[in-house]
Design an enzyme around this catalytic site. Structure first.
Site, PDB file in Angstrom:
ATOM      1  N   LYS A  37      33.501  31.447  50.340  1.00 57.60           N
ATOM      2  CA  LYS A  37      33.049  30.937  49.035  1.00 57.60           C
ATOM      3  C   LYS A  37      34.114  30.005  48.461  1.00 57.60           C
ATOM      4  O   LYS A  37      35.274  30.403  48.288  1.00 57.60           O
ATOM      5  CB  LYS A  37      32.785  32.103  48.074  1.00 57.60           C
ATOM      6  CG  LYS A  37      32.477  31.674  46.632  1.00 57.60           C
ATOM      7  CD  LYS A  37      32.165  32.879  45.719  1.00 57.60           C
ATOM      8  CE  LYS A  37      32.059  32.450  44.257  1.00 57.60           C
ATOM      9  NZ  LYS A  37      31.810  33.582  43.331  1.00 57.60           N
ATOM     10  N   ASP A  65      34.934  28.650  38.238  1.00 58.14           N
ATOM     11  CA  ASP A  65      33.692  29.308  37.837  1.00 58.14           C
ATOM     12  C   ASP A  65      33.705  29.567  36.331  1.00 58.14           C
ATOM     13  O   ASP A  65      34.274  30.561  35.871  1.00 58.14           O
ATOM     14  CB  ASP A  65      33.536  30.622  38.614  1.00 58.14           C
ATOM     15  CG  ASP A  65      32.230  31.343  38.278  1.00 58.14           C
ATOM     16  OD1 ASP A  65      31.367  30.724  37.615  1.00 58.14           O
ATOM     17  OD2 ASP A  65      32.080  32.507  38.697  1.00 58.14           O
ATOM     18  N   LYS A  79      30.973  32.307  30.801  1.00 58.71           N
ATOM     19  CA  LYS A  79      31.823  33.492  30.737  1.00 58.71           C
ATOM     20  C   LYS A  79      32.588  33.528  29.417  1.00 58.71           C
ATOM     21  O   LYS A  79      32.825  32.479  28.817  1.00 58.71           O
ATOM     22  CB  LYS A  79      32.852  33.440  31.882  1.00 58.71           C
ATOM     23  CG  LYS A  79      32.288  33.674  33.266  1.00 58.71           C
ATOM     24  CD  LYS A  79      33.409  33.625  34.307  1.00 58.71           C
ATOM     25  CE  LYS A  79      32.871  33.831  35.708  1.00 58.71           C
ATOM     26  NZ  LYS A  79      32.336  35.184  35.939  1.00 58.71           N
ATOM     27  N   ASP A  90      25.771  32.410  36.364  1.00 60.86           N
ATOM     28  CA  ASP A  90      27.086  32.928  36.741  1.00 60.86           C
ATOM     29  C   ASP A  90      27.044  33.654  38.093  1.00 60.86           C
ATOM     30  O   ASP A  90      28.076  33.984  38.654  1.00 60.86           O
ATOM     31  CB  ASP A  90      27.606  33.856  35.643  1.00 60.86           C
ATOM     32  CG  ASP A  90      29.102  34.110  35.759  1.00 60.86           C
ATOM     33  OD1 ASP A  90      29.761  33.394  36.542  1.00 60.86           O
ATOM     34  OD2 ASP A  90      29.596  35.010  35.057  1.00 60.86           O
ATOM     35  N   ARG A  96      26.523  33.519  45.455  1.00 60.92           N
ATOM     36  CA  ARG A  96      25.452  33.799  46.428  1.00 60.92           C
ATOM     37  C   ARG A  96      24.569  32.573  46.633  1.00 60.92           C
ATOM     38  O   ARG A  96      23.985  32.399  47.689  1.00 60.92           O
ATOM     39  CB  ARG A  96      24.659  35.029  45.957  1.00 60.92           C
ATOM     40  CG  ARG A  96      23.998  34.851  44.631  1.00 60.92           C
ATOM     41  CD  ARG A  96      23.595  36.175  43.978  1.00 60.92           C
ATOM     42  NE  ARG A  96      24.725  36.842  43.323  1.00 60.92           N
ATOM     43  CZ  ARG A  96      24.625  38.002  42.690  1.00 60.92           C
ATOM     44  NH1 ARG A  96      23.471  38.645  42.637  1.00 60.92           N
ATOM     45  NH2 ARG A  96      25.686  38.543  42.128  1.00 60.92           N
TER      46      ARG A  96
HETATM   47  N1  BES Z   1      33.309  34.810  40.581  1.00 66.46           N
HETATM   48  C1  BES Z   1      32.555  35.811  39.916  1.00 66.46           C
HETATM   49  C2  BES Z   1      32.938  37.215  40.347  1.00 66.46           C
HETATM   50  C3  BES Z   1      34.295  37.708  39.917  1.00 66.46           C
HETATM   51  C4  BES Z   1      34.442  38.383  38.731  1.00 66.46           C
HETATM   52  C5  BES Z   1      35.372  37.566  40.732  1.00 66.46           C
HETATM   53  C6  BES Z   1      35.681  38.869  38.355  1.00 66.46           C
HETATM   54  C7  BES Z   1      36.608  38.045  40.357  1.00 66.46           C
HETATM   55  C8  BES Z   1      36.753  38.706  39.173  1.00 66.46           C
HETATM   56  C9  BES Z   1      31.073  35.633  40.220  1.00 66.46           C
HETATM   57  O1  BES Z   1      30.649  34.337  40.383  1.00 66.46           O
HETATM   58  C10 BES Z   1      30.343  36.176  39.034  1.00 66.46           C
HETATM   59  O2  BES Z   1      30.476  35.616  37.990  1.00 66.46           O
HETATM   60  N2  BES Z   1      29.596  37.252  39.244  1.00 66.46           N
HETATM   61  C11 BES Z   1      28.875  37.861  38.200  1.00 66.46           C
HETATM   62  C12 BES Z   1      27.527  38.256  38.731  1.00 66.46           C
HETATM   63  C13 BES Z   1      26.576  38.726  37.677  1.00 66.46           C
HETATM   64  C14 BES Z   1      26.167  37.563  36.789  1.00 66.46           C
HETATM   65  C15 BES Z   1      25.367  39.322  38.335  1.00 66.46           C
HETATM   66  C16 BES Z   1      29.658  39.081  37.753  1.00 66.46           C
HETATM   67  O3  BES Z   1      30.250  39.755  38.584  1.00 66.46           O
HETATM   68  O4  BES Z   1      29.713  39.327  36.549  1.00 66.46           O
HETATM   69 ZN    ZN Z   2      32.047  33.002  41.041  1.00 63.61          ZN
HETATM   70 MN    MN Z   3      30.132  33.413  38.545  1.00 64.35          MN
END
Ligand code: BES
Ligand code: ZN
Ligand code: MN
Length: 489
Positions: free
Chosen positions: A253, A258, A265, A335, A339
């Site tokens: 990835k 992000d 966020k 967010d 995937r």
């Molecule tokens: N890059 C984040 C995941 C992440 C979160 C990595 C904290 C490291 C530390 C990913 O893209 C994300 O934002 N995932 C969301 C998914 C949710 C919206 C279903 C998450 O984990 O909150």
């Molecule tokens: Zn991410």
């Molecule tokens: Mn994200």
């Protein structure tokens, strides 16, 4: 930093010119007759020295020893874990006072167990690493030379070579994950990948927006459309075995920042989302190590890379896009972008007729909650592949833990408006993310490593860990040695 491996007993260790000498002493160690051994024997007898892992006794200018500072350190049974703990404790003690070390000697008083030398090398590298790229007065790593002493160096040359190559790969991964997003754009990552093609057996191809559109990677393109930075799709190939041998594909990835997109966020700690390309960085690191070690395997590295930004052109919650596989996806949360870029890379992987595909992603906060910073989440549809990855993680002390993929977990991904939604509820978030990916990985043995908790340290020691380069490299090297996965040509 320069490592060398020498055959040394304690008498030889004492003669090494260095700023500090660390001597690793296992339980039941029998000292010889030289001056340093005599000191060890006395200290053991008096009870001033304990060989429990991590116990230290510091000496200053002991007789007939070149190093001014000497640390006698217990390693207990000498397991890989104990050696890591002991070396970490010793370096911590040396760092806590005195002038910065430039030259270190580290000697195993008795032959190290398999993997212990590698653990020592990696611990020294890890604790002396300093990030400098975006500092104006760069005071880099002070440690320049490390001499490792063992009773019989010849027997450990291969492990030593693997250890130093792993360090080079881990440090490349750290470098890229640590760089701020304005110094690590998708184009910068592509340049870093191209630079790896200077190693023999490595080639690199970089696709831009036009080529990716032609491939119909509608899901990847959807994430990238909110950013001014053009996306890059990086294809690295390492050919160490005959072409007839099916490759292992690593998919990393590569979200260089992000923000969450329109599903933005919160501000706190958002800076850390520059490491959302930690999976990509680990793929670069693995290739760096492969280029050095030249093992007999074929490996493909795929890196979909872009930013996830809110913008007038950005995807909106509810948008439906068509992935390269033809499956339509309802983007309920922008967010959950990782995937969305990985699914198209998984479809692209099919063309290599891979022996296995492993994707590596900082995918979910839920995985951080589930496993913390100790073990990466491992998901796989193939028990043998999962086992090989877990074993590699143990050997490299870069641990993973297998998570479930029961079909019931996919329930929440149902959509009224597309074939699949990109998020389910909050419950089991690391698993539902993996279930989403699984839909695109039906044509090959597949594993997914969620490294959201393990690729990065928060707090005072904020920075990249370089994981899981160690695990992946070990996994590929076992394969090259004709380990459990040796395939007929
Ligand atoms: N890059 C984040 C995941 C992440 C979160 C990595 C904290 C490291 C530390 C990913 O893209 C994300 O934002 N995932 C969301 C998914 C949710 C919206 C279903 C998450 O984990 O909150
Ligand atoms: Zn991410
Ligand atoms: Mn994200």
């Amino acid at each position: 930093m320069n490592f060398e491996l020498l055959t040394l007993d304690l008498a030889g260790a004492a003669k090494q010119p260095s700023d500090a000498l660390i001597v690793l002493l296992p339980d039941g160690f029998k000292p010889g007759k030289d001056a340093l051994s005599a000191l060890v024997a006395q200290a053991l007898k008096a009870g001033d020295l304990d060989t429990k892992a991590g116990k230290l006794l510091a000496l200053y200018r002991p007789a007939q020893t070149k190093a001014p500072r000497v640390l006698l350190v217990g390693v207990g049974d000498g397991t890989v874990r104990q050696v890591r703990q002991a070396v970490g404790a010793a370096l911590g003690a040396l760092r806590s006072g005195g002038p910065a070390l430039k030259k270190l000697a580290l000697c195993f008083a008795a032959a190290p167990q398999a993997g212990a030398l590698r653990a020592a090398v990696q611990t020294v590298a890890d604790s002396s690493y300093v990030y400098t790229t975006t500092k104006s007065k760069a005071e880099g790593r002070s440690l320049a030379r490390v001499t490792l002493g063992v009773p019989k160096a010849a027997a450990l040359q291969a492990e030593f070579a693997q250890a130093t190559a792993a360090v080079a790969g881990i440090e490349l991964a750290k470098e890229w994950a640590n760089r701020p997003a304005n110094h690590a754009t998708p184009s910068h990552l592509a340049d870093a990948a191209r630079a790896l093609a200077k190693f023999p057996k490595i080639s690199c191809q970089v696709l831009g927006p036009r080529e990716v559109a032609k491939l119909k990677m509608g899901s990847f393109m959807a994430v990238a459309q909110g950013s001014e930075q053009p996306l890059r799709f990086i294809v690295l190939q390492y050919q160490g075995a005959p072409k007839s041998q099916a490759p292992t594909v690593l998919v990393g990835k590569g979200i260089t920042f992000d923000t969450g997109g329109i599903s933005i966020k919160p501000a706190a700690e958002m800076d850390e989302m520059k490491f959302d390309m930690g999976g990509a960085a680990s793929v670069l690191g693995v290739f760096r190590a492969l280029g050095e070690l030249k093992p007999a395997v074929n490996v493909v590295g795929l890196i979909p890379s872009c930013e996830n930004m809110p913008d007038g052109r950005a995807i909106k919650p509810g948008d439906v896009v068509t992935s390269m596989s033809g499956q339509t996806i309802e983007i309920l949360n922008t967010d959950a972008e990782g995937r969305l870029i990985l699914c198209d890379a998984l479809s692209y992987a099919e063309r290599f007729k891979p022996a296995a595909v492993v994707d590596i992603a900082t995918l979910t906060g839920a995985c951080v909650i589930a496993l913390g910073a100790v073990r990466s989440g491992l998901f796989s549809t193939d028990d043998a592949l999962a086992q090989r990855l877990l074993t590699a993680g143990e050997a490299a002390q870069d641990l993973a833990w297998r998570m479930p993929l029961d079909e019931e977990y996919a329930e929440g991904l149902k959509s009224n408006f597309a074939d699949v939604a990109n998020v389910a509820g909050r419950a089991g978030g690391a698993i539902t993310a993996a279930k989403f990916l699984q839909r695109f990985a039906g044509k090959f043995p597949w594993a997914h490593l969620d490294i959201a908790g393990t690729a990065w340290k928060s707090g005072a020691a904020k920075g990249s860990t370089g994981r899981p380069v160690g695990l992946l490299l070990e996994f590929l090297l076992v394969q090259a040695q004709g380990g459990p996965r040796a395939r007929k040509a």
